[in-house]
Motif scaffolding. Structure first.
Motif, PDB file in Angstrom:
ATOM      1  N   MET A 154       0.838  -1.196   0.000  1.00  0.00           N
ATOM      2  CA  MET A 154       0.000   0.000   0.000  1.00  0.00           C
ATOM      3  C   MET A 154       0.880   1.255   0.000  1.00  0.00           C
ATOM      4  N   ALA A 155       1.950   1.239   0.813  1.00  0.00           N
ATOM      5  CA  ALA A 155       2.844   2.403   0.888  1.00  0.00           C
ATOM      6  C   ALA A 155       3.513   2.633  -0.468  1.00  0.00           C
ATOM      7  N   ALA A 156       3.925   1.555  -1.115  1.00  0.00           N
ATOM      8  CA  ALA A 156       4.571   1.679  -2.427  1.00  0.00           C
ATOM      9  C   ALA A 156       3.565   2.203  -3.450  1.00  0.00           C
ATOM     10  N   THR A 157       2.337   1.682  -3.385  1.00  0.00           N
ATOM     11  CA  THR A 157       1.289   2.136  -4.300  1.00  0.00           C
ATOM     12  C   THR A 157       1.015   3.629  -4.126  1.00  0.00           C
ATOM     13  N   SER A 158       1.035   4.074  -2.862  1.00  0.00           N
ATOM     14  CA  SER A 158       0.732   5.484  -2.599  1.00  0.00           C
ATOM     15  C   SER A 158       1.779   6.412  -3.215  1.00  0.00           C
ATOM     16  N   LEU A 159       2.975   5.878  -3.475  1.00  0.00           N
ATOM     17  CA  LEU A 159       4.008   6.701  -4.122  1.00  0.00           C
ATOM     18  C   LEU A 159       3.837   6.711  -5.638  1.00  0.00           C
ATOM     19  N   GLY A 160       2.892   5.923  -6.127  1.00  0.00           N
ATOM     20  CA  GLY A 160       2.659   5.889  -7.564  1.00  0.00           C
ATOM     21  C   GLY A 160       3.372   4.746  -8.265  1.00  0.00           C
ATOM     22  N   MET A 161       3.912   3.811  -7.476  1.00  0.00           N
ATOM     23  CA  MET A 161       4.576   2.667  -8.109  1.00  0.00           C
ATOM     24  C   MET A 161       3.534   1.725  -8.713  1.00  0.00           C
TER      25      MET A 161
END
Lengths: 217, 247
Positions: A116-123
């Motif tokens: 989720m944290a990685a997704t929130s960065l746009g990954m």
């Protein structure tokens, strides 16, 4: 009589035992990670292919796979004319299925919050997997991989049946030559422990050390 | 009137049979700070995750800079890169140092060169006053420091808005202050912020508006002095009485 000479002769089986074990581990690693990824993301609905592969490999005794390759399929696949390669591929294929399960467990242990944290960065999912999930999963997987190597070292002894000159085969040769029934196998047993212990133990300890350092569970 | 950065219309979210969000209209302009308060289970975190594009809504629309996010063929990942998110749970990448955490986004998502990403990351760490801790791993940092790295990680992407989901809820009081101080600083610098928090001091000092959520809806909103002193709805009045009185 079992002599020092016999012992040194028996040692000649060790290189092949090591070669089969480590090559099949490498093959299993190369198959295991993509299988885990396919099972995780099921691209183009291919998840069932990974499932089938794992089920099949879990269901067949590795000795039967070896026999099938070397005696059954050498005519179709020339690679399997070599007893050594038949044994290595059989173990490697099974190890790929087992290692994919180890990685799957490790990937799940890393947790959704990291994704989720990685997704929130746009990954993208793949970027998150490659840069965030996989490096951590690899650390979590270390002890499991240690056990897998130990298993491969021991199961490489099945190659004896195909006539590969590895440790078990050598101990059998010595048994026949010396008529000593205890020592050749006993020495082989001790040698297997000596080979297996440091590798598995090292990965275990490395795993715990890195887990503590990075605060992974 | 400033430009509206993020907005939503009739936003609803259902999990199974449970409607967690029951229709929310909301907008925030560039440079504003808005604070969401409300009892647990009121849908605050779900609302924030939806606005952060981390989950799709069941019904309703989300607009980023006026564009309908889910109905105009926009690249969601590109939009997410412009919306910072600070989580309640520890969310730093555990295998990377503080610096590694902050520079990963600029490098992987914004495709910056390594030295450029590193400069950007150090700048962000300086903003949260952690440049000296750049080479420590998350496990070696306090909870407050970890949250500040999380804020720096969001900042380094040069986002148009940062969403905070109870960033201090799992921290001791002193660690809460250090995080809140950083957030106040950001608000004063004009960073657009949507914050779920029960730190009313923060809300009083920097919020342009407080939204009170209950049962999947925003049932009351207004400037802090008004909403905190004279809440109109009985639910908000009761909630604030308990929050402030500690009873």
């Amino acid at each position: 009589m079992f002599t020092l000479e016999n012992f040194l002769f028996l040692l000649q089986g060790v290189p092949n035992t090591l070669a089969i074990s480590f090559l099949s581990f490498a093959l299993g690693f190369a198959l295991g990670i993509p299988t885990a990824i396919v099972k995780q993301f099921s691209p183009y609905g291919l998840g069932y292919v990974a499932d089938a592969y794992i089920s099949v490999m879990r269901g067949i005794p590795v000795l039967v796979i070896m026999l099938l390759f070397h005696f059954g399929m050498a005519g179709i696949i020339p690679l399997f004319k070599s007893a050594f390669l038949s044994a290595t591929f059989a173990l490697g294929l099974r190890s790929g299925a087992f290692q994919s399960q180890i990685f799957r467990g490790a990937i799940n242990a890393v947790g959704r919050q990291q994704m989720m944290a990685a997704t929130s960065l746009g990954m993208s999912r793949w970027q998150a997997f490659r840069h965030v999930i996989l490096p951590q999963a690899f650390i979590v997987a270390l002890p499991g991989l240690g056990s897998e190597i130990a298993l491969l070292i021991k199961d490489s002894s099945y190659a004896f049946v195909l006539g590969v000159l590895e440790l078990t085969k050598y101990s059998d040769i010595v048994r026949k030559a010396t008529r000593s029934f205890l020592y050749p196998y006993l020495i082989a047993a001790i040698l297997y422990i000596i080979i297996t212990f440091p590798v598995a133990n090292y990965l275990d300890r490395l795993g715990s050390r890195l887990k503590t350092k990075y605060g992974l569970r | 009137m400033g430009e509206v950065v993020l907005a939503c219309e009739g936003l609803k979210k259902r999990y199974g049979d449970l409607w967690v969000l029951k229709g929310i209209d909301f907008e925030i302009e560039r440079g504003q700070t808005k604070v969401i308060i409300g009892p647990s289970g009121s849908g605050k975190s779900t609302f924030l995750r939806l606005m952060g594009l981390l989950e799709p809504p069941t019904e309703g629309k989300i607009y980023f800079e006026g564009k309908d996010v889910y109905n105009s063929g926009l690249d969601l990942n590109m939009l997410r890169a412009k919306i910072g998110f600070v989580f309640q749970e520890p969310s730093l990448f555990r295998h990377l140092t503080a610096l590694g955490n902050v520079k990963l986004g600029p490098k992987v998502v914004l495709k910056m060169k390594d030295d450029e990403a590193e400069r950007k990351a150090m700048e962000a760490l300086k903003t949260v006053k952690l440049e000296e801790w750049a080479h420590h791993y998350p496990a070696q940092l306090s909870g407050g420091q970890q949250q500040r790295v999380g804020i720096a990680r969001a900042l380094a992407m040069d986002p148009d808005i940062i969403l905070f989901d109870e960033p201090t809820a799992s921290l001791d009081i002193e660690l809460t202050w250090e995080v809140i101080d950083v957030m106040k600083d950001l608000a004063r610098r004009g960073v657009t912020m949507l914050v779920v928090t029960h730190e009313l001091g923060f809300a009083k000092e920097v919020a342009d508006e407080i939204l009170f959520m209950d049962d999947g809806r925003i049932i009351e909103s207004g400037p802090p002095e008004e909403l905190l002193k004279n809440p109109k709805t009985p639910r908000a009045r009761e909630f604030l009485r308990r929050l402030i009185g500690g009873v």
